[in-house]
Design an enzyme around this catalytic site. Structure first.
Site, short mmCIF file in Angstrom:
data_model
loop_
_atom_site.label_atom_id
_atom_site.label_comp_id
_atom_site.label_asym_id
_atom_site.label_seq_id
_atom_site.Cartn_x
_atom_site.Cartn_y
_atom_site.Cartn_z
N LYS A 13 0.82 -1.22 0.00
CA LYS A 13 0.00 0.00 0.00
C LYS A 13 0.85 1.26 0.00
O LYS A 13 0.58 2.19 -0.76
CB LYS A 13 -0.89 0.07 1.26
N ARG A 127 11.48 -6.85 4.69
CA ARG A 127 11.41 -5.43 5.03
C ARG A 127 11.93 -5.17 6.45
O ARG A 127 12.61 -4.18 6.70
CB ARG A 127 9.97 -4.93 4.92
N ARG A 133 12.14 -2.09 11.24
CA ARG A 133 10.88 -1.72 11.89
C ARG A 133 10.60 -2.65 13.05
O ARG A 133 10.60 -3.86 12.91
CB ARG A 133 9.72 -1.81 10.88
N ARG A 144 -0.54 -8.69 13.53
CA ARG A 144 -1.07 -7.65 12.64
C ARG A 144 -1.95 -8.24 11.56
O ARG A 144 -2.98 -7.66 11.18
CB ARG A 144 0.08 -6.84 12.03
P1 ADP Z 1 0.85 -2.09 8.02
O1 ADP Z 1 -0.14 -1.77 6.95
O2 ADP Z 1 2.01 -2.87 7.50
O3 ADP Z 1 0.23 -2.67 9.26
P2 ADP Z 1 1.15 0.72 8.75
O4 ADP Z 1 2.40 1.51 8.62
O5 ADP Z 1 0.01 1.12 7.91
O6 ADP Z 1 1.59 -0.77 8.49
O7 ADP Z 1 0.68 0.74 10.29
C1 ADP Z 1 1.56 0.45 11.34
C2 ADP Z 1 0.81 0.47 12.68
O8 ADP Z 1 0.27 1.77 12.91
C3 ADP Z 1 -0.39 -0.46 12.78
O9 ADP Z 1 -0.04 -1.78 13.11
C4 ADP Z 1 -1.21 0.23 13.90
O10 ADP Z 1 -0.66 -0.03 15.17
C5 ADP Z 1 -0.98 1.69 13.60
N1 ADP Z 1 -2.06 2.20 12.71
C6 ADP Z 1 -1.91 2.66 11.44
N2 ADP Z 1 -3.09 3.04 10.92
C7 ADP Z 1 -4.03 2.81 11.88
C8 ADP Z 1 -5.44 2.98 11.96
N3 ADP Z 1 -6.16 3.46 10.93
N4 ADP Z 1 -6.05 2.63 13.12
C9 ADP Z 1 -5.36 2.17 14.15
N5 ADP Z 1 -4.05 1.96 14.15
C10 ADP Z 1 -3.36 2.28 13.03
#
Ligand code: ADP
Length: 187
Positions: A13, A127, A133, A144
């Site tokens: 994404k 990654r 990370r 996750r």
């Molecule tokens: P990924 O899609 O690989 O899980 P992201 O960078 O989008 O990675 O998100 C990393 C973390 O940030 C998530 O696991 C969560 O803890 C938090 N997060 C991101 N977006 C949201 C959201 N819309 N609601 C709640 N937590 C979020």
């Protein structure tokens, strides 16, 4: 154009949203990136979010919704935006609907990047090694993926029922996936 990107962790994404953002000239708003920047800078928001992120859990809706609400009021988001990683819960959808309603706008298109789970795990383990990370270790990653299946997968049907959903296979070459997304967005 107001676009929402969905897909499990590791679907690509972030990469695709950034490319689409350049192609369309609208900002890429990634809730994960905003949280990580706050963690790095040690802000109060970062301190609140970090424990959830490190455990692979979602940050509570109240915190996330307030952050997005604020971000969408910035001038650059007026002509449009790409939301990457938001909404992820039914409550966030309701909140986003309310934000857009009060602005007199709406989502034009929801893109779901689809991938199979084995491919996702392989990508994320790579990654993790490259970027260090702290939420990409195998246990946290599993959590996750679980949280995504429980809380976010249902949103796919919701957006499908609104006729906004476009599914794009996220497993091809980066350029091919971008081309497929642009085709979908322009039609
Ligand atoms: P990924 O899609 O690989 O899980 P992201 O960078 O989008 O990675 O998100 C990393 C973390 O940030 C998530 O696991 C969560 O803890 C938090 N997060 C991101 N977006 C949201 C959201 N819309 N609601 C709640 N937590 C979020």
């Amino acid at each position: 154009m107001r676009i929402v990107f969905m897909g499990p962790p590791g679907a690509g994404k972030g990469t695709q949203a950034a490319l689409l953002s350049s192609a369309l000239g609208i900002p890429h708003i990634s809730t994960g990136d905003i949280f990580r920047a706050n963690v790095t800078q040690g802000t109060p928001l970062g301190k609140e979010a970090q424990s959830y992120m490190d455990a692979g859990e979602y940050v509570p809706d109240g915190i996330t919704n307030a952050m997005v609400r604020d971000r969408l009021t910035h001038d650059d988001a007026r002509p449009g935006f790409i939301l990457d990683g938001y909404p992820r819960t039914v409550e966030q959808v309701a909140e986003l609907d309310a934000m857009l309603r009060s602005a007199g706008t709406k989502i034009d298109c929801v893109i779901e990047l689809t991938v199979d789970v084995d491919a996702v795990v392989a990508r994320l383990v790579r990654r993790s090694a490259e970027q260090g990370r702290t939420d990409d270790t195998e246990d946290v990653l599993r959590r996750r993926l679980e949280v995504y299946a429980e809380q976010t997968a249902p949103l796919i049907e919701l957006y499908q029922s609104r006729n906004l959903l476009v599914q794009v296979d996220g497993l091809g070459e980066i350029e091919a996936v971008t081309a497929a997304i642009l085709l979908a967005v322009n039609s």
